[in-house]
Structures are given as C-alpha cells and as structure tokens.
Write an enzyme that holds these catalytic residues in place. Structure first.
Site, PDB file in Angstrom:
ATOM      1  CE1 TYR A   1      -3.610   2.384   0.676  1.00 40.34           C
ATOM      2  CE2 TYR A   1      -2.340   3.126   2.786  1.00 40.34           C
ATOM      3  CZ  TYR A   1      -3.369   3.451   1.636  1.00 40.34           C
ATOM      4  OH  TYR A   1      -4.298   4.446   1.859  1.00 40.34           O
TER       5      TYR A   1
ATOM      6  CG  ASP B   1       5.570   3.513   0.902  1.00 37.94           C
ATOM      7  OD1 ASP B   1       5.946   4.298   1.729  1.00 37.94           O
ATOM      8  OD2 ASP B   1       4.528   3.301   0.614  1.00 37.94           O
TER       9      ASP B   1
ATOM     10  CE  LYS C   1       1.957   4.189   8.631  1.00 37.50           C
ATOM     11  NZ  LYS C   1       0.405   4.070   8.787  1.00 37.50           N
TER      12      LYS C   1
HETATM   13  C1  LIG Z   1       3.739   1.920   3.501  1.00 38.20           C
HETATM   14  C2  LIG Z   1       2.896   3.012   3.439  1.00 38.20           C
HETATM   15  N1  LIG Z   1       2.617   4.071   2.457  1.00 38.20           N
HETATM   16  C3  LIG Z   1       1.873   4.902   2.642  1.00 38.20           C
HETATM   17  C4  LIG Z   1       0.976   5.005   3.365  1.00 38.20           C
HETATM   18  C5  LIG Z   1       0.155   6.249   3.337  1.00 38.20           C
HETATM   19  O1  LIG Z   1       0.368   7.227   4.337  1.00 38.20           O
HETATM   20  P1  LIG Z   1      -0.842   8.093   5.045  1.00 38.20           P
HETATM   21  O2  LIG Z   1      -1.829   7.325   5.801  1.00 38.20           O
HETATM   22  O3  LIG Z   1       0.081   8.934   5.748  1.00 38.20           O
HETATM   23  O4  LIG Z   1      -1.390   8.835   3.831  1.00 38.20           O
HETATM   24  C6  LIG Z   1       0.914   3.989   4.449  1.00 38.20           C
HETATM   25  C7  LIG Z   1      -0.172   4.227   5.433  1.00 38.20           C
HETATM   26  O5  LIG Z   1      -0.499   3.198   6.256  1.00 38.20           O
HETATM   27  C8  LIG Z   1       1.688   3.029   4.312  1.00 38.20           C
HETATM   28  O6  LIG Z   1       1.703   2.188   5.546  1.00 38.20           O
END
Ligand SMILES: Cc1ncc(COP(=O)(O)O)c(C=O)c1O
Length: 432
Positions: free
Chosen positions: A149, A244, A272
């Site tokens: 994700y 990511d 985060k």
């Molecule tokens: C690996 C990863 N990338 C991107 C995101 C998206 O981040 P946000 O919820 O701050 O938009 C998340 C959210 O859980 C994530 O775990």
C-alpha cells in the site's frame, strides 16, 4: 488492569451518531472494524503503551496510531516540545529553521536520502515520488507489488493492500482506467515476475516502488536476495528503485529498512514516525533526482502546511528519543518475545498460525504459512482472526482491526505488558 466484559454503551452511542455525520462513521476505513465485525471502540485518551476508551476501559495498544507512537503515546518530552512550539505559532507558510533540523536528521540517518521534501502524509509523499520517478526518467510505467500500500492516490489503487483488501475491493470506483494503465503489478518476493515485466516493457519503466518489509498485507518480510535483486534489475534497466518507508522508516532501524538490510534505493518515502504523531510525510533521495523538484527544478509539488513548526518539532523530538542507545534493542527484544509467545500459545491451543517481527513491527496470520506474498496472506482464516480480535479486546488488548495490518510496538511497552498479552491470547485461543 481491566478484566472481564467490556462496557461499550458510550462507544456505541458515539459511533451511531458518527454514522450520520461521516461515511461509515469514520475518517479512515479500517477503523470501522468492518473486517473483524462488531462495534468499534471510540478512544478517549492515550498514554505510553495504553489507550482508554470513552466507557473507561483500558487497553494495551499495539496499533500506536498505526506506527507513529514509537516512543509511546503522548511522550512527555514530545508533548512539551509541541506546546512550546505552538506558543510561537502553528504554521508559518514561510521557511522555518526547524525544517533544517529535521531534514539534517533524516539525511544523516537514511542512507539514500541526500535531500528531502516535507509533505503532510504518506499518501502525499508516494504520490509525489511517483511524479518524480516519471519526471526524472521520462518514462511512464511503474511497477508496484500486490498487497503493498502506498496511500490512496489513483495510480496506486490497483490491487492495493490494506484498507482496500480488507474491504474486498480489488480496485476503487472513481479511478480512471487511464491513471492505472501505466501501473504494472507483480507478486511480492517474485524476482522473476519483475524481470519479465522489464523484458516485456523495454525502456518504458520509470521504476518500482515497494514496502521493503510489508505491513499492509499483514506482515511479510523480503526473502533473502529479493531487495538486492530489485536493486540489480533496476540498475540494469535504467529504472529507479523506491523504498516506501512510510511504515518502516525509523521503525525497524533508525535508518529504516535500507540501513537494516544494506540496500540503498534511489528514492525513499517517509511518514508516520518522522511526524511523531502529527501529520507529516517526506520524500527524498539522490541530489541529482531531487534537483528536479520545484523550485529547484520543473517538477511541481507544493503544500500550505508542509514543514510546519508543530509537525517538525514532534518529529525532531521523536527522533531524538529514538536515537538514544538501546531504543531499537528494546523494540527488538519485546516484539520478538511477544510474537514467539503468541505463536507458542497458538500451537498449544491447536491453531494453525505463523508470524514474525522485525524490530518494532510484527504480524501473526491464522494460516500454517509460510507467507511470502499477498496470495499466501489471503489463505489466513479471517473469521478466526475476527473472533480473536474481539476476544482480545474483551481482555484489554487492542490489536489492529484487520488481519491485513501489521502490529506496532513502542518504547513504552514493558515485559509485563507482553506477559499479560500472551496470557490473554492463551485465554482467547483456548475458547475460539
Ligand atoms: C507503506 C505505506 N505507504 C503509504 C501510506 C500512506 O500514508 P498516510 O496514511 O499517511 O497517507 C501508508 C499508510 O499506512 C503506508 O503504510
């Protein structure tokens, strides 16, 4: 400590009212407990390793606001720093010295990052990095992995993991076919599939993006040689490798997965932990690539609240706490104790289960395993997970309300918390 049955009258009342005010009663889907069933718990306050709900129940919290609360909720020095910063104003919309401080900390820690741009969420960071990959290479196609994700930008909502998987939507209405047409997908841990994509799309792939340890299809680790293989393939084909690290950054090691595994991508996204519980994201990487970003270069990306002093302060304080000696050793130790304890009681009580952890990130699947990719993860007994989740809530343990989410440990979790959690799991697993 809480024991016995859960009082939920106030949670029910608030959530019932919320249904008329917000879609599904929530601001983000997984919180609605759709995949585990039953009544979501409405939180009142959080502190250290604990959460209290509006009915007065106390929980040991393994969600940690989905990762950011790595020092424990409401850490006094983070809270104090935010209060002091707020006295000077919450947003400048002008350069702020605190941005330099956090940028330097990120650049010093994360091997691939020579320059960084702050944004307000992980979604924003991933959306921008995708534009940057395309701008730099002049190519349009990108590869992502099934179950990973990267936020909810259109281009990523192709067999995406986490919330989308949980809701059983293979894709989302409203995403134009044209935006996902250039997004190619491969199973996680499958180098041959990636090789084939490069061979069938010669000179067209801008790069690939992945979670270096997956937390959004449940918890899945990269197999030996997978990350190194991706590094080699991307170099060979003139494509960019993007980690990511929104979830793994400053969580599975101070320098993230890339420091832990010794593989340096070209670009990295963060979120985060670097916001210490306030809304922050970031993307960064090689200077020659970051030089494309406006106003240094032509790739446009901007943000009203980006780099605001509150978020920068929370991030700086959090990283200061995390770089103290022993932080990651503590996370490693308590998390692996928890997971091995849970697997042991699952075995004792006759349940097929597998799982693992890397530092303060962990997961448990109700399937024999091993789980190498999203297809394997989907073999998990979701009904059983739902019963386990509800049983653990009754015991005062708050787990992520989905089989397809990772768990998060903090510096505030003690051995006593772990013992209590394993004891609770034993009680629940012997009944379900
Ligand atoms: C690996 C990863 N990338 C991107 C995101 C998206 O981040 P946000 O919820 O701050 O938009 C998340 C959210 O859980 C994530 O775990």
């Amino acid at each position: 400590m809480i024991t016995g049955t859960l009082k939920t009258a106030k949670s029910e009342e608030i959530f019932a009212a919320a249904q008329h005010l917000m879609p599904g009663g929530v601001s983000s889907p997984v919180r609605a407990f759709t995949s585990v069933g039953g009544q979501p718990i409405v939180f009142d306050r959080v502190n250290g390793a604990y959460a209290w709900d509006v009915d007065g129940n106390q929980y040991i919290d393994y969600v940690g606001t989905w990762g950011p609360a790595i020092c424990g909720h409401a850490h006094p020095s983070v809270v104090r720093a935010i209060q002091e910063a707020a006295e000077k104003g919450t947003s400048f919309g002008a350069p702020c010295a605190l941005e330099n401080v956090l940028a330097e900390m990120v650049i010093d820690a994360v091997p691939s990052v020579e320059m960084v741009r702050f944004v307000n969420s992980g979604t924003e960071a991933c959306m921008a990095v995708l534009r940057l990959m395309r701008a730099f290479t002049g190519r349009e196609k990108v590869i992502k992995f099934e179950g990973c994700y990267h936020g909810h930008a259109d281009m990523f909502l192709v067999k995406a993991g986490s919330g989308v998987a949980t809701l059983g939507l293979p894709d989302s209405p409203g995403v134009p076919k044209s935006t996902t047409a250039a997004t190619l997908t491969a199973p996680y841990n499958d180098l041959d599939a990636v090789r084939q994509l490069f061979e069938t799309n010669p000179g067209e792939i801008a790069g690939l993006i992945l979670e270096p340890v997956v937390g959004n299809a449940g918890f899945i680790v990269p197999e030996a040689g997978f990350l190194a293989g991706l590094r080699e393939l991307t170099r060979e084909h003139g494509a960019l490798l993007v980690f990511d690290e929104v979830m793994t950054g400053f969580r599975i090691a101070y320098g993230g997965a890339q420091a832990r595994f010794g593989i340096t991508p070209d670009l990295t996204t963060l979120g985060k932990v670097i916001g210490g519980g306030l809304p922050v994201g970031a993307y960064g990487g090689r200077k020659d690539i970051m030089a494309m970003v406006a106003p240094a270069g032509p790739m446009y990306q901007a943000g009203t609240l980006s780099g605001n002093p509150l978020a920068m302060t929370a991030g700086i304080k959090t990283l200061e706490l995390m770089r103290q000696p022993g932080s990651y050793e503590h996370l490693d130790r308590v998390t692996s104790r928890l997971v091995s304890g849970l697997l042991e009681v699952a075995k004792e009580t006759g349940h097929a289960a597998c799982g693992g952890s890397v530092s303060g990130m962990f997961g448990l699947f109700f399937t024999e395993g091993p789980v190498h990719n999203f297809e394997d993860a989907k073999k998990s007994d979701l009904g059983k997970f739902g019963r386990f989740h509800r049983g653990m809530l009754e015991q005062g343990i708050y787990l992520a309300p989905s089989q397809f989410e990772a768990g998060f440990m903090s510096l505030a979790h003690t051995d006593e918390d772990i013992d209590r959690t394993i004891e609770a799991a034993k009680a629940v697993l012997s009944k379900i």
